[in-house]
Scaffold this motif. Structure first.
Motif: not given
Lengths: 404, 251
Positions: A217, A220-221, A223-226, A229, A398, A402, B9, B50, B53-57, B75, B78, B83, B85, B87-88
């Motif tokens: 898990x 996601x942590x 990916x939420x940072x600046x 990828x 994605x 995911x 989405x 998500x 938070x730009x995890x998904x587009x 970027x 973020x 963020x 959750x 899940x994080x």
């Protein structure tokens, strides 16, 4: 491109990996222990077993020989030969390893020799059984000496020189360097080992840093940072590459030390005191280093490919099931290169893994075909770059990150 | 501030074909306010957050977070978002301090600022007792505090919480709700998703009810109560989604 961010990810992954027992086992402990255990352990064990077999008396049986008492008596006096009474089903006794060898002396053997007639002694053995071969060798040695004595006696009677028994010698002499001899014997082994260990070393971190991260898990942590990828995947990739090269390097060091230990340790003496021959390993540091240079793009290729495949998996177990078949994809060309008769051609030079394996075999032998070296290095770099590009692209998708 | 404009989405599923997880959703979250995104399982809450938070587009539409476009400048978005959750998760083999420092560095903090910030947060959240303990050895409450510290280390003006109390015991959940309030009081823009009505009633300044990917209703708690002539928010929620209710699959 921010090298700082790539470095941050790399350092963090390195720290986590060094704290992970499973990574340490697969990257450091196994390659370090594999060869001492295999080479020294099996070497010592083999030498010990051979030594034991060579010291053990051989149980043999004699068929016939009633009219050749001198021969039978002589056999009975041979050290380490134990003659058991004759029974008709000697074949069964040999196959059940109750009797190691049976010598069949033809009727009138001694008389035939005395008349100068040609005759033959047969030795029945269990082919492939070490102790049977020792028994046969002892019998053969006795008859060989008996033959020499007979010939010598005849020559003396005829007042002829003993040198007639063996008017000239035949000697074989190696004119090739020790390195080339070692390359011919073990030449395929080093590149095979380096390639296989590059793969083994990359496998666990590749799974841990992709599917493992999804499973825990933490994907996601992060990916939420600046961090971008691309930087993330490059940082992870560098760690996988480090593990891959470290495993390969440690394996070669461990193998070198094991061989050194074998050559300088009691195992060699034990082996040499027996009837076996022992091949000396002389492979130069330069050859090993050039193998590593060629293995570098291969390690990049493995790291990127394994990461890309493992990224598709949702769990560590799923990744394992995807990556295990990859071992065969690597082993088959690496083993193919070890087969006798396969040599580098321009076509084989562009087949990944096989090309590097074949080239490394030549490098170990001290042969440098620069056209092939450049062609193979560049083609492997191309495959490695393509694999890395795909890995970076997969990290942007994605549907891969995911996957549900 | 968060300004979502026509966020959509769509996912492709081999069996079910195209799935509209979020369908043309627009809303605004103001600084110093808590926006609650309320919906049943599979309503589209997680996908919406998500995307923010730009995890998904997003497939269509966009959103501005602190003035940055989530599609064009993910970027930068973020960098101004925290963020959190369920899940994080945390990196199990890092200590609480190492983890928070790692995220601080990823957010571009220099070493002096990072040290000051980490000391400050660890004091504030009373984390010094376990700062050098590995995350896999922490209790659930300690893990939640570490997660909070991770989201706070770069002092983001926008906080996004995706069902942050899901599966937590009452005491740990209260730590989270207290933290959400504190974020609001410090003037941050806060959006959080939940399907727990009591949390909505306690925390939210503005509520958006989302169902099957669509934002069905939006307003303050008082506005919802007036409009539906009902005090119990659970009843209000059911009334809003009832015309469109079909048991949905999870996000």
């Amino acid at each position: 491109m921010s090298l700082r961010n790539v470095g941050l990810v790399y350092r963090k992954e390195l720290l986590e990996s060094l704290r992970d027992r499973r990574t340490l086992m697969s990257t450091i402990l196994i390659p370090l222990l594999l060869f001492p255990v295999l080479a020294v352990g099996i070497g010592y064990m083999g030498a010990e077993l051979i030594g034991q077999a060579s010291r053990e008396p051989s149980t043999i049986m004699v068929l016939g020989g009633a009219d050749s008492p001198e021969v039978v008596q002589g056999l009975g006096e041979v050290k380490n030969l134990r003659i058991v009474p004759t029974v008709p089903d000697y074949v069964n006794l040999i196959s059940n390893k109750k009797v190691r060898a049976v010598v069949d002396i033809p009727p009138g053997f001694q008389a035939a020799i005395a008349r100068g007639e040609r005759t033959a002694v047969k030795i029945y053995i269990f082919s492939g059984d070490l102790k049977s071969s020792f028994g046969a060798a002892r019998i053969e040695k006795f008859f060989s000496e008996y033959r020499d004595t007979t010939v010598r006696r005849s020559l003396t009677a005829e007042k002829l020189p003993e040198s007639l028994m063996k008017p000239f010698d035949i000697k074989q002499e190696n004119v090739v360097s020790d390195e080339k001899v070692a390359a011919e014997t073990f030449g395929g082994l080093i590149p095979y080992l380096v390639i296989l260990m590059c793969m083994t070393g990359a496998m666990y971190p590749a799974m841990d840093l992709t599917a493992g991260e999804k499973e825990r898990g933490t994907m996601e942590t992060i990916l939420s940072s600046p961090i971008s990828r691309t930087h993330l995947v490059l940082g992870k990739f560098l760690l996988v590459l480090t593990a891959s090269l470290a495993t390969a390097a440690l394996s070669v060091i461990s193998m070198g030390a094991s061989f050194w230990g074998l050559q300088h340790g009691p195992a060699l003496e034990a082996a040499q005191s027996g009837d076996s021959t022992f091949v000396q390993l002389h492979i130069g540091l330069g050859a090993v280093l050039s193998v590593f240079v060629m293995a570098l793009p291969v390690a990049v290729l493995f790291s990127a490919v394994l990461m890309t495949i493992a990224l598709f998996a949702k769990t560590y177990k799923e990744a394992q099931s995807y990556l295990t078949p990859m071992t065969f994809v690597v082993i088959i060309p690496a083993v193919a290169a070890m087969l006798p008769g396969i040599e580098l051609t321009p076509k084989l030079a562009i087949i990944p893994i096989l090309n590097v394996s074949l080239l490394c075999k030549e490098l170990v032998a001290g042969t440098y075909h620069w056209t092939f070296i450049i062609l193979i290095f560049l083609s492997t770099c191309f495959y490695a770059a393509a694999a890395l590009f795909i890995a970076v692209k997969m990290f942007q998708r994605e549907s891969v990150l995911f996957r549900s | 501030m968060i300004q979502a404009r026509g966020l959509s989405k769509r996912f492709q599923d081999k069996k079910r074909g195209e799935i509209r997880a979020v369908d043309n959703v627009s809303f605004t979250c103001q600084p110093g306010k808590i926006y609650g995104l309320l919906g049943a399982n599979g309503a589209g809450k997680t996908t919406t957050l998500r995307m923010l938070a730009t995890i998904l587009e997003p497939t269509d539409g966009t959103a501005l977070v602190c003035g940055h476009d989530i599609v064009e400048q993910p970027e930068k978005v973020r960098a101004c978002v925290g963020f959190l959750s369920t899940a994080t998760a945390l990196y199990p083999r890092l200590t609480a301090r190492e983890l928070v420092e790692y995220f601080g560095r990823l957010n571009g903090l220099d070493e002096a600022t990072l040290k000051k910030r980490v000391d400050d947060i660890f004091n504030r959240l009373d984390m010094n007792g376990f700062r050098d303990r590995r995350c896999d050895k922490l209790s659930t409450g300690m893990k939640q505090k570490t997660s909070i510290a991770r989201t706070l280390v770069h002092d983001p003006p926008v906080m996004i919480f995706d069902e942050p109390t899901l599966g937590l015991d009452v005491i740990t959940a209260r730590t989270i709700t207290a933290f959400i309030r504190e974020c609001r009081d410090r003037g941050k823009t806060v959006i959080f998703s939940t399907h727990v009505m009591s949390e909505v009633e306690k925390l939210c300044d503005t509520i958006g009810i989302i169902h099957t990917g669509k934002l069905l209703a939006e307003g303050t708690l008082a506005q919802f109560r007036d409009q539906h002539n009902e005090q119990d928010f659970e009843e209000i929620f059911v009334k809003v989604i009832a015309p469109r209710y079909v048991p949905a699959e999870t996000d």
